[in-house]
Design an enzyme around this catalytic site. Structure first.
Site, short mmCIF file in Angstrom:
data_model
loop_
_atom_site.label_atom_id
_atom_site.label_comp_id
_atom_site.label_asym_id
_atom_site.label_seq_id
_atom_site.Cartn_x
_atom_site.Cartn_y
_atom_site.Cartn_z
N HIS A 470 39.83 44.27 38.53
CA HIS A 470 39.33 43.46 37.42
C HIS A 470 38.02 42.76 37.80
CE1 HIS A 470 39.98 40.76 33.84
NE2 HIS A 470 39.18 40.00 34.55
N GLU A 471 38.05 42.05 38.91
CA GLU A 471 36.85 41.30 39.30
C GLU A 471 35.71 42.24 39.68
OE1 GLU A 471 36.73 38.37 38.47
OE2 GLU A 471 38.88 38.05 38.19
N HIS A 474 33.89 43.13 36.54
CA HIS A 474 32.87 42.12 36.18
C HIS A 474 31.64 42.32 37.07
CE1 HIS A 474 35.07 39.76 33.30
NE2 HIS A 474 36.01 39.42 34.13
ZN ZN Z 1 37.93 38.49 33.75
#
Ligand code: ZN
Length: 685
Positions: A470-471, A474
């Site tokens: 997830h990170e 980003h």
């Molecule tokens: Zn997030």
């Protein structure tokens, strides 16, 4: 160029080893003074009103400040100390004041307006126009464009709303702390696992009590409602928790948020109308991807129609299980979590300890970077000798297919003292080209995994793997940006309900067999994750997905309709709106005394007002984007498809906020998002 204050040195990367707490105040003071002088010169009569003078000047001033502040705020999060904390707070306050001053600067607003009104504005490249349009929109939303007395009234509303939101969350907090139940007979906690009991024992110790203290703190509520066999205890905890800060429950009327809800809704509505919106829901959408309230409502209601029958089936099965296996004939609100957990344990029990050996961190990192290489043709390689804040931190150069370094990332993976919990991606440097200098994007990637132990690598849970993906998602959004104007590049300026697309998108690979095979191997035997374990992971993922969805839909619809349908003549009618929503979507109907809205801090004390739907919206976008990759696999290709990856990079990741997210999505997918994808990812299609 070397400077006695490393925060003012303007190096390519921060000189972490040299940054000391005493550097912070003088650096921030200098930079803010320069910033103000820069803005004064910009707005001075006779100053040129072209893009370079008006917009690039602001970006340049902002970047100079960001280059100093990013390492400071990062150190505050990952290498905190008493001395740093002392200088951090006051500096942060100065920055907040400065930001308010900027968005309330009417001369600056006029300068940007003049630029937008110029005859040649339409001829500017699209990213430049987008930067101007974003700036104008933000000025308008800050109330600076209003004439008196509306402007003063708008500002007064802002002050009162900020006070009310603090009061709202304080009331929830106070109500939570006011209630507890002292348990001295261990039998009353039958069913609660040792980890839960340890928490309750600690609460008791904190109050110099023996035995256990059941409280309304999250871990306590969770432990009791999920595990306690004692039905009376579950009921009392549910009753106290679900009536916090209201006119009901054990502390009825003591911390009551009812009047605050009314006032908050009235003020939000008034503020929205001052800005020219029909209501606060429409105002909220000004910074979101969803184009109109109808679009949001149709999205949620359409999902509800599809999810409700599934939730009903799940509930029927749960009732039957509860009645036959647990002898609970009337499944009450305080039984649902408990019975669900028992059913889950029976049918889908998954032992995390059994999974962890398949996720050794070094292999997961290699797999993740390998995935990025296969999808986007980029490589990440450690650069030695980069100045970092802790010996465990690695710096990676990010190279394109031609071997050219175009970005960088600090990766800091392990938990330690002085480091804030959780996982996040933050910006160290933004991509910026002002025509004279080129600044490359650099990211901070931070996690808090358990460090390796003697002779054993760090082993991740599957949740940890998803967090990392997830990170990193980003991070890719930031690093792969093709926009060289920081305010609309990478994640900056992207619509609120679309900014989680790239991150949630990456999580999908953590659930995909082909992608897992890149790295999920037993750290000792090298054996790939067994099919049987993988199947159980999938089944557990979708357990009670229908019930989960209708609950999220209930929250989202309540929040949105509350703001959309506010009528000053009738007031907020929060409980009536909630009741209507429940009739529409809910399958579980809590007791009449339940007061969910009174503790809904997300929307009354947080940033989610008329935006709670964003959770589901972003999930839909990411699932639908991933669908394009799944399609390649279904056609006999690979889910890790380079051509699709390149298109996703070009049409979505690279463009930042230089065009609306919907346009980017359509450019990638060839159509608008379709709700089926969300149902598929929940196993409901
Ligand atoms: Zn997030």
């Amino acid at each position: 160029m070397s400077h006695p204050n490393p925060l003012l040195a303007d190096d390519t990367l921060p000189a972490f080893a040299q940054i000391l707490p005493e550097h912070v105040e003088p650096a921030i003071d200098t930079l803010l003074a320069d910033y103000r002088a820069g803005i004064d010169a910009l707005v001075a009569p006779g100053a040129p009103r072209d893009f370079g003078h008006v917009m690039l000047t602001q970006e340049r001033l902002e970047q100079r400040l960001a280059r100093a502040w990013a390492p400071v705020s990062h150190l505050h999060a990952v290498a905190d100390s008493e001395a740093l904390r002392k200088v951090y707070g006051p500096a942060e306050e100065k920055l907040t004041e400065h930001a308010i001053e900027l968005c309330q600067n009417r001369e600056l607003y006029a300068a940007v307006q003049a630029l937008a009104a110029a005859a040649d504005f339409a001829a500017l490249p699209r990213p430049e126009r987008a930067l101007v349009e974003h700036a104008l929109r933000d000025f308008r939303l800050s109330g600076v464009a209003l004439a008196e007395p509306a402007r003063s009234r708008f500002r007064a509303i802002g002050v009162e709303l900020s006070r009310l939101s603090t009061e709202f969350s304080n009331a929830v907090l106070d109500a939570s702390e006011a209630w507890h139940e002292h348990v001295t007979d261990e039998r009353d906690l039958a069913g609660v696992p040792e980890s839960g009991r340890a928490v309750l024992r600690q609460y008791a110790e904190d109050q110099q009590l023996d035995g256990y203290l059941v409280t309304l703190k999250q871990p306590s509520v969770q432990a009791v409602l999920t595990y306690a066999d004692n039905r009376g205890l579950r009921e009392r905890v549910y009753w106290a928790y679900q009536t916090r800060a209201s006119d009901q429950g054990p502390d009825a009327g003591k911390f009551d948020n009812s009047a605050r809800i009314e006032r908050i809704m009235a003020l939000r509505h008034e503020a929205a109308q001052l800005l020219g919106f029909a209501n606060a829901a429409e105002e909220s959408l000004a910074t979101k991807m969803a184009a109109s309230p109808t679009e949001v409502l149709e999205f949620l209601q359409d999902l509800a129609v599809r999810a409700k029958p599934v939730a009903q089936r799940e509930l029927a099965r749960l009732r039957e299980f509860a009645s036959t296996e647990l002898k609970l004939d009337n499944l009450e609100a305080w039984d649902v979590g408990y019975a669900s957990e028992k059913l889950r344990q029976r049918d889908y029990a998954l032992d995390e300890e059994q999974l962890k050996p398949y996720f050794p961190l070094p292999a997961v990192i290699d797999g993740l970077f390998g995935l990025a290489e296969k999808l986007y043709g980029i490589t990440l390689a450690v650069r030695e000798g980069v100045d970092v804040w802790h010996p465990g931190v690695r710096y990676y150069d990010v190279r394109d297919a031609a071997g050219r370094v175009f970005a960088g990332a600090y990766v800091d993976l392990y938990a330690r003292n002085g480091k804030r919990g959780g996982a996040w991606m933050d910006v160290c440097r933004a991509r910026f080209d002002d025509g004279e200098h080129m600044q490359l994007p650099v990211a901070f990637l931070t996690c808090n995994f358990a460090p390796p132990t003697e002779g054993k690598p760090a082993l991740l849970t599957h949740d940890d793997v998803l967090t990392l993906f997830h990170e990193f998602g980003h991070g890719l959004h930031h690093l792969l940006t093709g926009i060289a104007l920081p305010s609309i590049g990478g994640i900056d300026g992207v619509e609120w309900d679309a900014v989680e697309l790239p991150s949630q998108f990456m999580e999908n690979f953590g659930w995909n067999r082909e992608a897992l095979d890149l790295f999920a191997r037993h750290w000792q035997t090298g054996e790939r994750l067994p099919d049987e374990l993988f199947e159980r992971m999938l089944a557990a993922r979708h357990f009670h997905a229908g019930l989960f969805l209708v609950r999220q839909l209930e929250f989202a619809l309540f929040d949105f309709l509350l703001h959309l349908e506010y009528d000053p003549a009738q007031g907020a009618r929060a409980l009536a709106v909630l009741e209507d929503v429940r009739k529409q979507v809910a399958v579980l109907h809590p007791p009449a005394w339940q007061r969910f809205p009174h503790g809904f801090s997300h929307i009354f004390a947080g940033g989610y007002a008329a935006g709670y739907y964003s959770y589901l919206w972003a999930e839909l976008l990411s699932a639908d984007a991933f669908g394009a990759f799944e399609q390649r696999a279904a056609e006999g290709g690979s889910v890790i498809d380079r051509a699709t990856g390149e298109r996703f990079r070009r049409e979505f990741l690279a463009v930042g906020a230089s065009r609306p997210a919907l346009e980017s999505f359509v450019a990638f997918r060839g159509r608008k998002p379709e709700p089926e994808a969300l149902l598929r990812s929940h196993g409901l299609a």
